[in-house]
Structures are given as structure tokens and as C-alpha cells.
Design a protein around this motif. Structure first.
Motif, PDB file in Angstrom:
ATOM      1  N   PRO A   4       0.806  -1.216   0.000  1.00 45.86           N
ATOM      2  CA  PRO A   4       0.000   0.000   0.000  1.00 45.86           C
ATOM      3  C   PRO A   4       0.846   1.276   0.000  1.00 45.86           C
ATOM      4  CG  PRO A   4      -0.747  -1.512   1.706  1.00 45.86           C
ATOM      5  CD  PRO A   4       0.512  -2.064   1.131  1.00 45.86           C
ATOM      6  N   LEU A   5       2.011   1.246   0.632  1.00 47.52           N
ATOM      7  CA  LEU A   5       2.877   2.425   0.637  1.00 47.52           C
ATOM      8  C   LEU A   5       3.325   2.766  -0.780  1.00 47.52           C
ATOM      9  CD1 LEU A   5       4.309   4.592   2.243  1.00 47.52           C
ATOM     10  CD2 LEU A   5       6.212   3.025   2.558  1.00 47.52           C
ATOM     11  N   ARG A   6       3.598   1.754  -1.582  1.00 45.89           N
ATOM     12  CA  ARG A   6       3.995   1.984  -2.982  1.00 45.89           C
ATOM     13  C   ARG A   6       2.847   2.635  -3.752  1.00 45.89           C
ATOM     14  NH1 ARG A   6       8.167   3.441  -5.029  1.00 45.89           N
ATOM     15  NH2 ARG A   6       7.044   4.530  -6.605  1.00 45.89           N
ATOM     16  N   TRP A   7       1.603   2.221  -3.447  1.00 51.28           N
ATOM     17  CA  TRP A   7       0.443   2.830  -4.108  1.00 51.28           C
ATOM     18  C   TRP A   7       0.351   4.317  -3.764  1.00 51.28           C
ATOM     19  CZ3 TRP A   7      -3.737  -1.308  -2.610  1.00 51.28           C
ATOM     20  CH2 TRP A   7      -3.516  -2.468  -3.346  1.00 51.28           C
ATOM     21  N   VAL A   8       0.582   4.653  -2.495  1.00 45.69           N
ATOM     22  CA  VAL A   8       0.540   6.060  -2.073  1.00 45.69           C
ATOM     23  C   VAL A   8       1.637   6.848  -2.773  1.00 45.69           C
ATOM     24  CG1 VAL A   8       0.827   7.615  -0.110  1.00 45.69           C
ATOM     25  CG2 VAL A   8      -0.549   5.550   0.142  1.00 45.69           C
ATOM     26  N   LEU A   9       2.840   6.304  -2.810  1.00 44.85           N
ATOM     27  CA  LEU A   9       3.947   6.995  -3.472  1.00 44.85           C
ATOM     28  C   LEU A   9       3.695   7.148  -4.973  1.00 44.85           C
ATOM     29  CD1 LEU A   9       7.006   5.415  -1.640  1.00 44.85           C
ATOM     30  CD2 LEU A   9       6.007   7.683  -1.308  1.00 44.85           C
ATOM     31  N   ASP A  10       3.105   6.147  -5.594  1.00 49.36           N
ATOM     32  CA  ASP A  10       2.758   6.257  -7.012  1.00 49.36           C
ATOM     33  C   ASP A  10       1.711   7.340  -7.252  1.00 49.36           C
ATOM     34  OD1 ASP A  10       4.542   4.281  -7.730  1.00 49.36           O
ATOM     35  OD2 ASP A  10       3.018   2.692  -7.811  1.00 49.36           O
ATOM     36  N   TRP A  14       2.133  10.679  -9.449  1.00 53.51           N
ATOM     37  CA  TRP A  14       1.195  11.013 -10.517  1.00 53.51           C
ATOM     38  C   TRP A  14       0.774  12.470 -10.425  1.00 53.51           C
ATOM     39  CZ3 TRP A  14      -3.969  12.538 -10.665  1.00 53.51           C
ATOM     40  CH2 TRP A  14      -4.552  12.511 -11.926  1.00 53.51           C
ATOM     41  N   PHE A  15       0.448  12.931  -9.201  1.00 47.62           N
ATOM     42  CA  PHE A  15       0.078  14.332  -9.020  1.00 47.62           C
ATOM     43  C   PHE A  15       1.239  15.255  -9.373  1.00 47.62           C
ATOM     44  CE2 PHE A  15      -3.465  12.995  -6.170  1.00 47.62           C
ATOM     45  CZ  PHE A  15      -4.460  13.703  -6.804  1.00 47.62           C
ATOM     46  N   GLU A  16       2.452  14.906  -8.934  1.00 50.70           N
ATOM     47  CA  GLU A  16       3.596  15.771  -9.158  1.00 50.70           C
ATOM     48  C   GLU A  16       4.030  15.776 -10.619  1.00 50.70           C
ATOM     49  OE1 GLU A  16       6.438  14.539  -6.255  1.00 50.70           O
ATOM     50  OE2 GLU A  16       5.460  15.682  -4.664  1.00 50.70           O
ATOM     51  N   ASP A  17       3.809  14.693 -11.334  1.00 53.33           N
ATOM     52  CA  ASP A  17       4.177  14.629 -12.752  1.00 53.33           C
ATOM     53  C   ASP A  17       3.201  15.392 -13.642  1.00 53.33           C
ATOM     54  OD1 ASP A  17       6.416  13.182 -12.258  1.00 53.33           O
ATOM     55  OD2 ASP A  17       5.513  11.233 -12.706  1.00 53.33           O
ATOM     56  N   ARG A  31       2.073  25.585 -10.033  1.00 47.62           N
ATOM     57  CA  ARG A  31       1.216  24.501 -10.511  1.00 47.62           C
ATOM     58  C   ARG A  31       0.899  23.599  -9.320  1.00 47.62           C
ATOM     59  NH1 ARG A  31       5.054  25.256 -14.494  1.00 47.62           N
ATOM     60  NH2 ARG A  31       4.185  25.876 -16.499  1.00 47.62           N
ATOM     61  N   PRO A  32      -0.318  23.712  -8.783  1.00 52.58           N
ATOM     62  CA  PRO A  32      -0.619  22.974  -7.556  1.00 52.58           C
ATOM     63  C   PRO A  32      -0.520  21.470  -7.707  1.00 52.58           C
ATOM     64  CG  PRO A  32      -2.593  24.018  -8.433  1.00 52.58           C
ATOM     65  CD  PRO A  32      -1.435  24.509  -9.240  1.00 52.58           C
ATOM     66  N   TRP A  33      -0.772  20.930  -8.884  1.00 57.47           N
ATOM     67  CA  TRP A  33      -0.681  19.473  -9.057  1.00 57.47           C
ATOM     68  C   TRP A  33       0.734  18.995  -8.823  1.00 57.47           C
ATOM     69  CZ3 TRP A  33      -5.019  17.230  -8.674  1.00 57.47           C
ATOM     70  CH2 TRP A  33      -6.165  17.785  -9.191  1.00 57.47           C
ATOM     71  N   ARG A  34       1.726  19.815  -9.186  1.00 57.88           N
ATOM     72  CA  ARG A  34       3.118  19.411  -9.003  1.00 57.88           C
ATOM     73  C   ARG A  34       3.620  19.827  -7.631  1.00 57.88           C
ATOM     74  NH1 ARG A  34       7.818  22.214  -9.644  1.00 57.88           N
ATOM     75  NH2 ARG A  34       6.776  23.871 -10.758  1.00 57.88           N
ATOM     76  N   ALA A  35       3.308  21.041  -7.209  1.00 55.40           N
ATOM     77  CA  ALA A  35       3.875  21.595  -5.991  1.00 55.40           C
ATOM     78  C   ALA A  35       3.273  20.998  -4.724  1.00 55.40           C
ATOM     79  CB  ALA A  35       3.703  23.109  -5.983  1.00 55.40           C
ATOM     80  N   PHE A  36       2.021  20.583  -4.780  1.00 56.77           N
ATOM     81  CA  PHE A  36       1.337  20.135  -3.574  1.00 56.77           C
ATOM     82  C   PHE A  36       0.830  18.704  -3.687  1.00 56.77           C
ATOM     83  CE2 PHE A  36       0.619  24.769  -3.947  1.00 56.77           C
ATOM     84  CZ  PHE A  36       1.413  25.154  -2.885  1.00 56.77           C
ATOM     85  N   GLY A  37       1.566  17.848  -4.351  1.00 53.54           N
ATOM     86  CA  GLY A  37       1.152  16.453  -4.526  1.00 53.54           C
ATOM     87  C   GLY A  37       0.918  15.730  -3.209  1.00 53.54           C
ATOM     88  N   TRP A  38       1.813  15.951  -2.224  1.00 57.06           N
ATOM     89  CA  TRP A  38       1.666  15.282  -0.940  1.00 57.06           C
ATOM     90  C   TRP A  38       0.422  15.752  -0.203  1.00 57.06           C
ATOM     91  CZ3 TRP A  38       3.755  11.028   0.623  1.00 57.06           C
ATOM     92  CH2 TRP A  38       4.970  10.621   0.085  1.00 57.06           C
TER      93      TRP A  38
END
Length: 58
Positions: A4-10, A14-17, A31-38
Motif C-alpha cells: 500500500p505504501l507503494r500505491w501512495v507513493l505512485d 502522478w500528481f507531481e508529474d 502549478r498545484p498538481w506538481r507543488a502540492f502532490g503530498w
């Protein structure tokens, strides 16, 4: 094996890319999708836990 941790990191990746970073070009808009992915992943994860909590309590 399911990780599940790998799914979260993926999901974070995805958001940051979604944004495109050009080195040296810091004059553009944030760009909030890249800057605020976490933050997005944390919000989705927290919302999922909230829903799961009430689903189990019912």
C-alpha cells in the motif's frame, strides 16, 4: 506482494508529474498538481479513512 505504501507513493508521483518543471524558469505560476502532490494525497487518504471509519461504525 501488495504494497500500500507503494500505491501512495505512485499516487503522489502522478500528481507531481502533472506539472512540468523547467529548470531556471521560476517566473511561471505555481502549478498545484506538481507543488502540492503530498497535500492532495494526504487529503484523499484522510477522506478515505473518514469514510471507512463511518462505514465500519454503521
Amino acid at each position: 506482494m501488495v504494497n500500500p505504501l507503494r500505491w501512495v507513493l505512485d499516487l503522489v508521483e502522478w500528481f507531481e508529474d502533472r506539472g512540468v518543471y523547467v529548470p531556471g524558469d521560476d517566473s511561471g505560476v505555481v502549478r498545484p498538481w506538481r507543488a502540492f502532490g503530498w497535500i492532495f494525497v494526504g487529503w484523499i487518504f484522510t477522506l478515505g479513512l473518514f469514510i471507512l471509519l463511518f462505514a465500519l461504525a454503521a
